[in-house]
Design an enzyme around this catalytic site. Sequence first.
Site, PDB file in Angstrom:
ATOM      1  N   GLY A   1       0.791  -1.223   0.000  1.00 12.85           N
ATOM      2  CA  GLY A   1       0.000   0.000   0.000  1.00 12.85           C
ATOM      3  C   GLY A   1       0.826   1.277   0.000  1.00 12.85           C
TER       4      GLY A   1
ATOM      5  NE  ARG B   1       6.558 -13.009   4.086  1.00 14.36           N
ATOM      6  CZ  ARG B   1       5.794 -11.927   4.129  1.00 14.36           C
ATOM      7  NH1 ARG B   1       6.263 -10.767   3.779  1.00 14.36           N
ATOM      8  NH2 ARG B   1       4.555 -12.023   4.523  1.00 14.36           N
TER       9      ARG B   1
ATOM     10  CB  SER C   1      12.162  -6.828  -1.075  1.00 15.31           C
ATOM     11  OG  SER C   1      12.057  -5.476  -1.399  1.00 15.31           O
TER      12      SER C   1
ATOM     13  CB  SER D   1       2.360  -1.513  -8.226  1.00 18.68           C
ATOM     14  OG  SER D   1       2.778  -2.732  -7.635  1.00 18.68           O
TER      15      SER D   1
END
Length: 198
Positions: A62, A106, A133, A66
């Site tokens: 959030g 992960r 990440s 992106s």
Amino acid sequence: MNLIHLSLITLLHFLLGKNLSDLSTNGNSKNILWHECPIQKLDRQKLLQQKGCVIWITGLSGSGKSTIACALSRSLHSRGKLTYILDGDNIRHGLNRDLGFKAEDRSENIRRIGEVAKLLADAGIICITSLISPYQKDRDACRALLPKGDFIEVFLDVPLAVCEARDPKGLYKLARAGMIKGFTGIDDPYEPPCSSEY
């Protein structure tokens, strides 16, 4: 390895001018040999008239990773630059669909993406990643894959409260309700970068 197989490998390497001692082992891959090609990174960069690199955008879910990656790609494209975005969710639809969200998964997710990003940068492409990440050691390992100056880490330092208020995928709400376990920022840590470029 049987004697016939070993003899064939020896003959092949003799014909190719290679020695068995040139073979290496990397992880579980044995008897491999790096093959150099005459067209190298600088040749590709000259052709594309740009320097390949990795722009690694990291931050909480959030935080706008992106959105910023797409805006940056669009801006560079309008200037005649070739880019490619490796988005965390998109990569999990294909290459990393076999991975979950436990700590080791992960880390493997980031390791694989780091290797792909390295290949794209080597091809002369400006690779933009948009990934949570969360672990410093994984980001550092990806940085170590590239020459100095070719890995540009961008930390979107958006407070958890802001990311949670945005909650574009509704994931924070699910995590707070206990329906998602190990959610970064809620019950799994996010380690802010120690020395990001931006």
